[in-house]
Each structure stands twice: as structure tokens, then as C-alpha cells.
Design a protein around this motif. Structure first.
Motif: not given
Length: 366
Positions: A47, A107, A114-115, A117-118, A121, A259, A262
Motif C-alpha cells: 500500500y 482500510l 488502493a490509492e 487506502k494509501n 494508511l 494490492p 499504487v
């Protein structure tokens, strides 16, 4: 019931400071990294596009998003019982508690990109640290201790800054030494700390800040006895933050699949149609737009996590601030009195336009 609503009503306000300082946040992330399961470490790395947790630990401060400024702290009156504290925090919004819940929910969301979630995070890594800094769970009227002036190491500072970084800096340890020396939790402590909820992390900080307010006297000189007592508290809070961050990430990702990598487009990768060339004098009207702008560097300052470069005039009268981060930070040493051209998105930071530059390709020296 009326009192509870009054408590909830004062849960807003801005600090605008970096909690735990650069070293503290990176130490928390480094400690957490050591306590991740192998699968969690793999997913987290995916991530973060291969970046270390410590490398993104201060991103949430550097991002300077006005919409999330309130996420870093929690304001409450003194004297609350545990029951009243829980009630007030539960009815609050847009603070470190709700931000932690929001990022963790993101999350867990299988439909979130995924972006996204980046970003979630990176916020979570930072905010768990914020929750453990006692002066980030404090009073609105003194801006979390920012207006309580004290002296430490023969220099003027304030109660908030003292706990952000001054106590840590006094030890004169490197980031690696801090992470090593602070990471001393026993297996029993790790199990206990990771079982506690974010509400309890904040309650602990609230109890500590209440004690600190009780002993704080404006203008006081911080004694060696104060330091010796409270550096132990600082060490414990940073260790707890690291251990608990690892616990939260293990709950989220121990059984998760990684994932795809990203990638975030930089301004240099955008089409020319998306980028406007404007005059520096017009930058104040370009908030939210990606632009190319040129100007003379009048002043700069390295604050550890980034180099702030002022165009058009010296601070605080600058027309535009350039925040150099990542690889671009190294350019800061070359820019004094130079004219530069920058490409990036203009954001509003405390009423001033700013462009954050991570990629050296987005800055050219004339």
C-alpha cells in the motif's frame, strides 16, 4: 446531559504543530514495523509503494490539508470523569478519535481504491502517534499548551512544544537510537496495550495532560527533576504508540491480500492542458489548480521533515511557499536568491498559497 453537550461543543480548534516532532513520529513507525506479522508487513509495504513506515510517518503533517487539520488533536475541559470523557468523545467529530476510526474503516472497505487506502494508511500511521502525545488531548483555550510559555535548556519554548520535541531532543539520540532504546515493552505489556481501544489511548493522554496542566506555571524554568520524571513518560507513550499501531495494522492486514502497486501521478506527468502558466502575483487566485509559476527565492527554512521556500518576499510576507519534501528536499540548499520555476497543485495553508514538491522534475532553477 447539557454538560455533555457543552463538552462536545469544545472539541474543535487548530494547533498547527507537528506532534512528537520528526524524530518521535519516525520512532513510533519504526517500533511498529518491528512488531508487524510477515503478511501485515508485506501488505503495508504494498500500500505504501515500498516506502518504509518511518518515511511516511510525518506525511499527515506535511500534507497540510485544511479539511483534516482537526484530525490531529482533541480539545476537552479539565476534570472529566472517565464516563463523561467517553460520552463527550463519542459525540464529537473531526478530531483524532474520529479520524482514527474513519481511516481504519477505509482500510477495511473492499470497495475503496488502493490509492485511497494509501492515503488512509499514511494518516493512520501518524494519528496513532498523535493520540499518544498528551498535549494533543488538552484544552482549547490555551491551544493545547501553545500559549503557556516556559524555559528549557536556557531557551524559551511552550508547554506543547516541550512535549512535542524538546524533551526528546534533550537526550541527543539519533532516530535509530530512540527506536531501539524506547522499544522495551514486555510480552505482557504488548498484549495488554494492544487490547486497549483508541478511546483508552486518549483517556491515558487526557489524564497525563491534566497532570501537566496542574503543575504548569507560565514562565517557569523546567528543572532537571521535571525532565527526569517526564522523559520516562515520553518514552512510554512513544513505545505504546508503536506497539498499538502494530496491533491495529495486524488486525487489519494479517489475513489480507496485498494490492497492486499504487501509483500517484505527479504534476510533471499531467497533460499540458491541465497545467496553467501564471504570474506569481496571481497565485492567490489559483487554489485547487495545477499551475506553473516562477519567482525569486527570498528566504527558506529546513524544519526537518521538509524545506519551506518563500517566493516573492521573505516570511511572513511571501506570495507563495514551496514545501520541498522527499527527493526534492535536497534542492533546498541550492535555492537562496535564485529564481525558480515550479509546477504543482496550489493549496491554501492558513490563508497562504502553497505548493508541495516531492519530485525534483517539478522544480527548475533559472
Amino acid at each position: 446531559m447539557k454538560k455533555v453537550f457543552l463538552y462536545a461543543a469544545v472539541l474543535s480548534g487548530a494547533l498547527g504543530l507537528i506532534s512528537w516532532g520528526f524524530k518521535g513520529h519516525r520512532a513510533i513507525a519504526t517500533i511498529a514495523q518491528k512488531h508487524l506479522t510477515s503478511n501485515t508487513a508485506y501488505v503495508v509495504s504494498a500500500y505504501l509503494n515500498g516506502q518504509a513506515m518511518s518515511d511516511v510517518a510525518t506525511w499527515a503533517d506535511e500534507n497540510r490539508n485544511p479539511k483534516t487539520a482537526g484530525w490531529h488533536y482533541l480539545n476537552l475541559p479539565l476534570g472529566l470523569s472517565h464516563e463523561a470523557f467517553v460520552s463527550a468523545v463519542s459525540q464529537s467529530d473531526n478530531n483524532v478519535y474520529t479520524a482514527i476510526l474513519k481511516t481504519e474503516a477505509g482500510l477495511k472497505d473492499k470497495n475503496l481504491s488502493a490509492e485511497a487506502k494509501n492515503e488512509a494508511l499514511k494518516y493512520l500511521i501518524h494519528l496513532v502517534g498523535d493520540a499518544h502525545q498528551p498535549m494533543h488531548v488538552s484544552r482549547k483555550e490555551d491551544k493545547g499548551g501553545n500559549t503557556i510559555q516556559v524555559r528549557f535548556d536556557n531557551k524559551g519554548t511552550n508547554l506543547h512544544s516541550l512535549w512535542d520535541s524538546k524533551l526528546i531532543d534533550h537526550e541527543r539520540l539519533s532516530e535509530q537510537e530512540i527506536a531501539k532504546n524506547y522499544d522495551v515493552a514486555t510480552l505482557t505489556q504488548i498484549k495488554q496495550w494492544q487490547a486497549d481501544s483508541p478511546m483508552e489511548w486518549l483517556w491515558e493522554s487526557y489524564q497525563i495532560s491534566s497532570e501537566l496542566y496542574g503543575s504548569a506555571k507560565p514562565g517557569q524554568t523546567i528543572s532537571d527533576a521535571y525532565y527526569q520524571k517526564h522523559i520516562q513518560v515520553t518514552r512510554r507513550r512513544i513505545d505504546q504508540a508503536g506497539i498499538r499501531l502494530a496491533g491495529e495494522l495486524n488486525k487489519l492486514f494479517n489475513s489480507a491480500s496485498a494490492p497492486a502497486v499504487v501509483s500517484s501521478p505527479t504534476a510533471s506527468a499531467q497533460s499540458a492542458a491541465d497545467v496553467s502558466v501564471i504570474k506569481l502575483e496571481d497565485i492567490k487566485n489559483a487554489t485547487g489548480k495545477t499551475v506553473t509559476v516562477s519567482g525569486k527565492v527570498f528566504s527558506s527554512k529546513d524544519i526537518g521533515s521538509m524545506v519551506l521556500v518563500n517566493l516573492g518576499a521573505a516570511y511572513p510576507n511571501q506570495l507563495l511557499t514551496i514545501a520541498l519534501k522527499g527527493r526534492a528536499k535536497e534542492l533546498g540548499k541550492q535555492l537562496d536568491d535564485k529564481t525558480i520555476t515550479v509546477t504543482g497543485e496550489v493549496i491554501d495553508y492558513k490563508g497562504k498559497p502553497e505548493i508541495i514538491v516531492n519530485d525534483t522534475a517539478n522544480l527548475k532553477i533559472k
